[in-house]
Design an enzyme around this catalytic site. Structure first.
Site, short mmCIF file in Angstrom:
data_model
loop_
_atom_site.label_atom_id
_atom_site.label_comp_id
_atom_site.label_asym_id
_atom_site.label_seq_id
_atom_site.Cartn_x
_atom_site.Cartn_y
_atom_site.Cartn_z
N ASP A 97 0.91 -1.16 0.11
CA ASP A 97 -0.08 -0.02 0.04
C ASP A 97 1.05 1.21 -0.06
O ASP A 97 1.91 1.33 0.45
CB ASP A 97 -0.96 -0.04 1.22
CG ASP A 97 -2.05 0.81 1.11
OD1 ASP A 97 -2.51 1.59 0.11
OD2 ASP A 97 -2.87 0.86 2.16
N ASN A 109 1.33 3.40 -2.92
CA ASN A 109 2.06 3.88 -4.25
C ASN A 109 1.52 5.11 -4.65
O ASN A 109 2.21 6.10 -5.04
CB ASN A 109 1.72 3.09 -5.25
CG ASN A 109 2.16 1.43 -5.01
OD1 ASN A 109 2.94 1.20 -4.29
ND2 ASN A 109 1.63 0.48 -5.70
N GLY A 110 0.20 5.33 -4.34
CA GLY A 110 -0.36 6.66 -4.87
C GLY A 110 0.22 7.94 -3.85
O GLY A 110 0.38 8.89 -4.78
N ARG A 111 0.26 7.70 -2.78
CA ARG A 111 0.72 8.57 -1.87
C ARG A 111 2.37 8.90 -2.05
O ARG A 111 2.88 9.95 -2.11
CB ARG A 111 0.48 8.33 -0.49
CG ARG A 111 -0.86 8.75 0.05
CD ARG A 111 -1.03 7.88 1.23
NE ARG A 111 -1.40 6.60 1.33
CZ ARG A 111 -1.53 5.65 2.33
NH1 ARG A 111 -1.36 5.99 3.14
NH2 ARG A 111 -1.91 4.46 1.77
N ASN A 146 -10.63 -2.71 -6.70
CA ASN A 146 -10.03 -1.67 -7.45
C ASN A 146 -10.50 -1.04 -8.79
O ASN A 146 -9.87 -0.23 -9.31
CB ASN A 146 -8.42 -2.29 -7.87
CG ASN A 146 -7.36 -2.25 -6.45
OD1 ASN A 146 -6.60 -2.83 -6.34
ND2 ASN A 146 -7.91 -1.33 -5.42
N TRP A 147 -11.33 -2.07 -9.37
CA TRP A 147 -12.04 -1.48 -10.71
C TRP A 147 -12.60 -0.03 -10.33
O TRP A 147 -13.02 0.57 -11.51
CB TRP A 147 -13.27 -2.49 -11.04
CG TRP A 147 -12.62 -3.76 -11.27
CD1 TRP A 147 -12.68 -5.03 -10.66
CD2 TRP A 147 -11.79 -4.41 -12.69
NE1 TRP A 147 -12.10 -6.18 -11.27
CE2 TRP A 147 -11.57 -5.77 -12.52
CE3 TRP A 147 -11.31 -3.58 -13.63
CZ2 TRP A 147 -10.66 -6.35 -13.33
CZ3 TRP A 147 -10.51 -4.44 -14.68
CH2 TRP A 147 -10.28 -5.56 -14.40
C1 FPP Z 1 -2.10 0.14 -3.22
O1 FPP Z 1 -1.35 1.41 -3.18
C2 FPP Z 1 -1.25 -0.47 -4.21
C3 FPP Z 1 -2.28 -1.17 -5.47
C4 FPP Z 1 -3.55 -0.81 -5.62
C5 FPP Z 1 -1.58 -1.82 -6.65
C6 FPP Z 1 -0.14 -2.62 -6.22
C7 FPP Z 1 0.60 -2.45 -7.39
C8 FPP Z 1 1.86 -2.70 -7.51
C9 FPP Z 1 2.69 -2.39 -6.11
C10 FPP Z 1 2.69 -2.68 -8.50
C11 FPP Z 1 2.14 -3.63 -9.41
C12 FPP Z 1 2.31 -5.09 -9.25
C13 FPP Z 1 2.54 -6.16 -9.72
C14 FPP Z 1 2.78 -7.32 -9.37
C15 FPP Z 1 3.20 -5.66 -11.06
P1 FPP Z 1 -2.58 2.76 -3.63
O2 FPP Z 1 -2.68 3.00 -5.06
O3 FPP Z 1 -3.89 2.56 -2.77
O4 FPP Z 1 -1.65 4.00 -2.74
P2 FPP Z 1 -2.33 4.88 -1.96
O5 FPP Z 1 -3.17 4.56 -0.92
O6 FPP Z 1 -0.96 5.87 -1.44
O7 FPP Z 1 -3.35 5.85 -2.91
#
Ligand code: FPP
Length: 247
Positions: free
Chosen positions: A27, A29-31, A75-76
């Site tokens: 969790d 990635n977005g932040r 996530n969709w």
């Molecule tokens: C949650 O962070 C992450 C995801 C919904 C996607 C996870 C995917 C990856 C780590 C990369 C791709 C994976 C593979 C197997 C290639 P978030 O986007 O909800 O972050 P946030 O809470 O900060 O917005």
């Protein structure tokens, strides 16, 4: 024999008591991207790089299973651009892993409702699974269009139809039977689940299998998670007293 870079932390790990199966909720990635003024896609891309490093390290350490939450059934609901980006990233990750992770002896499987994915992604999953199935290292389950409730509903339907067809008797239904109808059948339950980014919940990840999992949370955002963090988490795991409901 693999070689580990020696540092103080991994000297503290007891390699005879590693978790058999680690679950990871990647969790933040977005932040991570937002903090840098980048689009969310950049965070996912950086997250995929972190994942490669962590799986490679788990494999070197001798951990046998890792399940990573890459895309949930919920996530969709994200903007179409982000969903498209993630699907494309997954496709490339799978293609690329034939050269990278597969070469490191990793077995790759996808768990989740793959029927709802694009035919191209379904074909690539089949190809990657086939390509890596005879490897002998860590098994990496990529949870993709995965939701634990959906998994349990699917198992319930399969068991109910076996009962209707008189293949099984209702009295025979027990927890082993339910486990054997999950995507993770034939695998040990995760004994350890890591979630990054400061959120402390399971978010529909491996709900049945996590009955006795040790949970470990950290504030770091997934792209910033390092091999050292992994080692620290495993040391914490090894210091816990797992009682499984006993004393
Ligand atoms: C949650 O962070 C992450 C995801 C919904 C996607 C996870 C995917 C990856 C780590 C990369 C791709 C994976 C593979 C197997 C290639 P978030 O986007 O909800 O972050 P946030 O809470 O900060 O917005």
């Amino acid at each position: 024999m693999f070689r580990l870079k020696k540092n103080k932390i991994n000297n503290m790990i007891d390699y005879t008591r590693l978790p058999a199966h680690i679950g990871v909720i990647m969790d933040g990635n977005g932040r991570w991207a937002k903090k840098r003024g980048l689009p969310r896609s950049a965070g996912h891309s950086a997250g995929a790089d972190t994942l490669k490093k962590i799986v490679t390290e788990c494999n070197k350490m001798g951990i046998k299973y890792i399940t990573v939450y890459a895309f949930s059934t919920e996530n969709w609901k994200r903007p179409k651009d982000e969903v498209d980006y993630l699907m494309n990233l997954l496709m490339n990750y799978l293609k690329d892993s034939e050269k990278t992770l597969a070469g490191e002896n990793v077995i790759i499987k996808a768990i989740g409702l793959r029927e709802e994915l694009s035919p191209q992604l379904q074909d690539q999953i089949k190809k990657t699974e086939e390509f890596t199935k005879n490897n002998t290292g860590i098994t990496m389950n990529i949870a993709l269009n995965y939701g634990a409730r959906e998994e349990l509903v699917r198992a319930a339907k399969q068991i109910a139809s076996e009962a209707v067809e008189n293949i099984i008797n209702i009295d025979e239904i027990n927890s082993d039977m339910i486990s054997s109808h999950l995507y993770t059948k034939d695998q040990p339950d995760p004994d350890f689940i890591i979630r990054t980014s400061g959120e402390e919940r399971l978010s529909n990840f491996l709900l049945w299998q996590a009955a006795y999992s040790e949970l470990w949370f950290c504030d770091k955002l997934w792209p910033d998670f390092t091999i050292k963090d992994l080692h620290k988490s495993i040391i914490d795991f090894q210091n816990r007293n797992r009682r499984f409901g006993g004393v």
